[in-house]
Design a protein around this motif. Structure first.
Motif, short mmCIF file in Angstrom:
data_model
loop_
_atom_site.label_atom_id
_atom_site.label_comp_id
_atom_site.label_asym_id
_atom_site.label_seq_id
_atom_site.Cartn_x
_atom_site.Cartn_y
_atom_site.Cartn_z
N LEU A 24 42.64 21.76 54.84
CA LEU A 24 41.60 20.79 54.48
C LEU A 24 41.92 20.14 53.14
O LEU A 24 41.71 18.95 52.94
N ASP A 25 42.44 20.96 52.23
CA ASP A 25 42.78 20.48 50.90
C ASP A 25 43.86 19.39 50.98
O ASP A 25 43.79 18.38 50.31
N ARG A 26 44.84 19.62 51.83
CA ARG A 26 45.91 18.64 51.99
C ARG A 26 45.37 17.35 52.62
O ARG A 26 45.77 16.26 52.26
N VAL A 27 44.43 17.53 53.57
CA VAL A 27 43.83 16.35 54.19
C VAL A 27 43.02 15.58 53.15
O VAL A 27 43.04 14.35 53.11
N ASP A 28 42.33 16.31 52.29
CA ASP A 28 41.50 15.65 51.28
C ASP A 28 42.32 14.72 50.41
O ASP A 28 41.87 13.65 50.01
N ALA A 29 43.56 15.12 50.15
CA ALA A 29 44.43 14.28 49.32
C ALA A 29 44.73 12.94 50.00
O ALA A 29 45.20 12.00 49.36
N LYS A 47 42.36 11.16 51.50
CA LYS A 47 41.14 10.34 51.54
C LYS A 47 41.11 9.31 50.42
O LYS A 47 41.61 9.56 49.32
N SER A 48 40.51 8.14 50.73
CA SER A 48 40.35 7.08 49.73
C SER A 48 39.11 6.28 50.11
O SER A 48 38.33 6.74 50.93
N LEU A 78 42.85 7.96 56.88
CA LEU A 78 43.51 8.96 56.05
C LEU A 78 44.89 8.43 55.66
O LEU A 78 45.63 7.95 56.52
N ILE A 119 38.90 7.62 60.12
CA ILE A 119 37.80 8.54 59.80
C ILE A 119 36.56 7.96 60.46
O ILE A 119 35.93 7.04 59.92
N HIS A 177 33.36 7.45 58.55
CA HIS A 177 33.38 6.68 57.30
C HIS A 177 32.34 5.56 57.35
O HIS A 177 32.18 4.93 58.40
#
Ligand SMILES: *Cc1c(COP(=O)(O)O)cnc(C)c1O
Length: 551
Positions: A37-42, A44-45, A50, A89, A92
């Motif tokens: 999840l942490d890697r996916v969060d990186a 996000k913008s 993604l 997303i 979004h």
């Protein structure tokens, strides 16, 4: 020294959740999920995707091979997360693409638990409590759509397509008894509206009914089936000696949220039985994969409006519910929790009003001697699938518990409120026109024109005027160009991702009418994003006009 395989085995054992209590290792499992999840969060913008808008690299994918030596979990996670690059997303606030759910946390946990403990819903000896979860979600949904849960039956399956397959298959057995055993011995037809989902073609084809025997009936301008023409088509088929496997009522069409008049279809079916002295009741399958969620409003007090929706919204919700509240009249109903139920793919349920109907598709127990040695609940005796996952039922159950009727009302009400705000703003602009103006759902189809066109009359001319068909095609191309620009902007984080349909319906002269399409389904959408749709469509339109002027 331990043999090589033992060493490997020891390290591989750590790659599985531990079968006996090991809280420290559980932390490793949870943390591994967190790493992903942490890697996916990186990625996000502000953009509704993604990472960057890259296209999938199929050439590289094709060149992949299994290595001799495996990779550590950390590397596998990063390889997996790479495949999320460029992913939409759906939830979004700048995403209005299609009827795809943004799954709730509860539904994701439902999927996770089912994945970890991996029940097989073929029967309760392998499904255990998960089998009861399927029955539970089925009973809750049955009551929601207006069935008697004690009498109804149902099973989760592979999508709305699977739901229709089950519904039509049961109907086919009623119409052509013994078909399961002996094959199709008499010609049969399926009746559906021209706005029914294309999966009806698959179903007619795969069941051996034949795609040519799927009879598509024209729709009114509100995209609901034309009753007199349905009656004509049914009478013609019966007069020709054909059997009616099913009448499909589309309860919320994919592109335009058209809702068939199920009550009238039901009355028609009953009168056909009398008129032709039929020895079977043509089966009615309600394809409510999109519309089912609106049954949460069946007990809503539209006058008192306790949720405090805007007037336009209340009207839209009431109008949809006016047709949806008769869902209980259908012999079978298809429901997609992954469409309008905020659950991940695949979470689809097919219900039958009378569980006795399932006997039409039962196989004899002797056909599977290795299954069903114990237990009492064996859907595997009638399901098309053998192995069936519990992820769908668990996700559905999670959301039905989490949301309740009020939660569904609030989410759907908000979505319709946003769609209504868009329609209101589109109608107010001289160069924009709403095509599905009678629509009361989350989807808005609209077209944009160069300044100076009379949008009050243009859509009628496009639809009816034979001399205007060339112009209609030119405006189709024009809207396509606007769409491409809006899309590119949105992927860069400016504006809103909408979609486009090349043929929302045909003109009276058979010309496809293309449309820009806004499908609002995200709980995170707000008024500003709806206004953005218009701003960005008009800006793109101006760009197209400037390009044309320069030519
Ligand atoms: C999406 C859809 C289907 C097909 O359902 P899947 O879950 O995609 O198999 C059937 N009917 C309608 C109206 C749909 O929108």
């Amino acid at each position: 020294m331990a043999p090589r395989y033992r060493e490997l085995l020891d390290s591989l054992r750590r790659e599985f959740p531990q079968p006996v209590s090991d809280p420290v290792h559980d932390a490793y499992v949870a943390f591994s999920v967190l790493r992903a999840l942490d890697r996916v969060d990186a990625l996000k913008s502000a953009a509704p995707i993604l990472g960057s808008p890259v296209e999938p690299d199929f050439a590289a994918a094709l060149a992949s091979r299994v290595a001799g030596q495996g990779e550590p979990l950390e590397r596998v996670i990063s390889e997996l997360v790479k495949h999320l690059e460029g992913m939409f997303i759906w939830g979004h606030p700048r995403s209005q693409v299609n009827v795809i759910s943004h799954p709730s946390i509860a539904s994701i946990i439902g999927v996770l638990l089912a994945s970890m403990y991996n029940p097989n819903l073929v029967g309760d000896e392998s499904g255990r409590g998960f089998s009861a979860a399927e029955v539970r979600a089925t009973a809750m949904a049955a009551e929601l759509v207006g069935y008697d849960p004690a009498k109804a039956g149902g099973v989760f399956t592979f999508g709305g397509t699977g739901g229709m397959l089950y519904g039509v298959k049961v109907g086919l057995e009623k119409a052509v008894p013994g078909c399961l055993a002996n094959g199709l011995t008499r010609p049969a037809v399926v009746l559906a509206s021209a706005h029914s989902h294309a999966c009806a073609l698959n179903v007619a084809g795969w069941l051996g009914i034949g795609q040519a025997n799927l009879l598509l009936v024209p729709t009114h301008e509100d995209n609901a089936i034309e009753l007199p023409r349905l009656a004509d088509a049914a009478r013609r088929a019966l007069t020709e000696g054909k059997r009616i496997a099913a009448i499909v009522a589309t309860m919320g069409s994919t592109d335009a949220f058209g809702i068939d008049d199920l009550r009238a279809i039901h009355a028609l079916r009953d009168s056909l039985v009398r008129e032709f002295s039929l020895d079977y009741q043509p089966h009615i399958h309600a394809d409510a994969v999109i519309g089912w969620a609106w049954t949460a409003f069946n007990d809503y007090d539209f006058l008192a409006n306790p949720m405090g929706f805007r007037g336009r919204t209340v009207r839209a919700l009431a109008k949809a519910d006016h047709r949806m509240r008769h869902l209980g009249l259908a012999d079978s109903v298809g429901i997609d929790f992954h469409k309008t139920g905020f659950a991940p793919y695949i979470s689809s349920l097919v219900l039958v009003r009378d569980h006795e109907d399932l006997r039409f598709i039962y196989r004899p127990r002797e056909s599977v001697p290795y299954l069903f040695q114990s237990g009492v609940h064996h859907p595997g005796l009638f399901t098309l699938e053998t192995s069936r996952s519990a992820t769908g039922p668990m996700a559905a159950l999670a959301n039905l518990l989490l949301l309740g009727r009020e939660g569904l009302q609030a989410l759907l009400g908000h979505i319709v409120e946003m769609a209504e705000a868009l329609r209101e703003a589109l109608e107010a602009h001289p160069d924009l026109t709403v095509l599905n103006g009678d629509n009361v759902g989350p989807v808005t189809l609209f077209r944009v024109y160069p300044p100076g066109n009379d949008t009050f009359t243009i859509k009628d001319r496009e639809r009816t005027d034979a001399g205007f068909q060339e112009q209609l095609l030119a405006f189709n191309r024009y809207n396509r160009r606007v769409f491409e620009l809006v899309h590119a902007e949105a992927l860069a984080g400016r504006g809103v991702v909408i979609s486009m349909t090349d043929c929302y319906r045909e003109s009276d002269h058979g010309t496809p009418i293309a449309a820009l399409k806004s499908y609002v389904l995200s709980p995170f959408t707000d008024e500003n994003r709806m206004a953005d749709v218009i701003t960005h469509v008009l800006a793109a339109r101006d760009k197209v006009d400037a390009e044309d002027a320069a030519d």
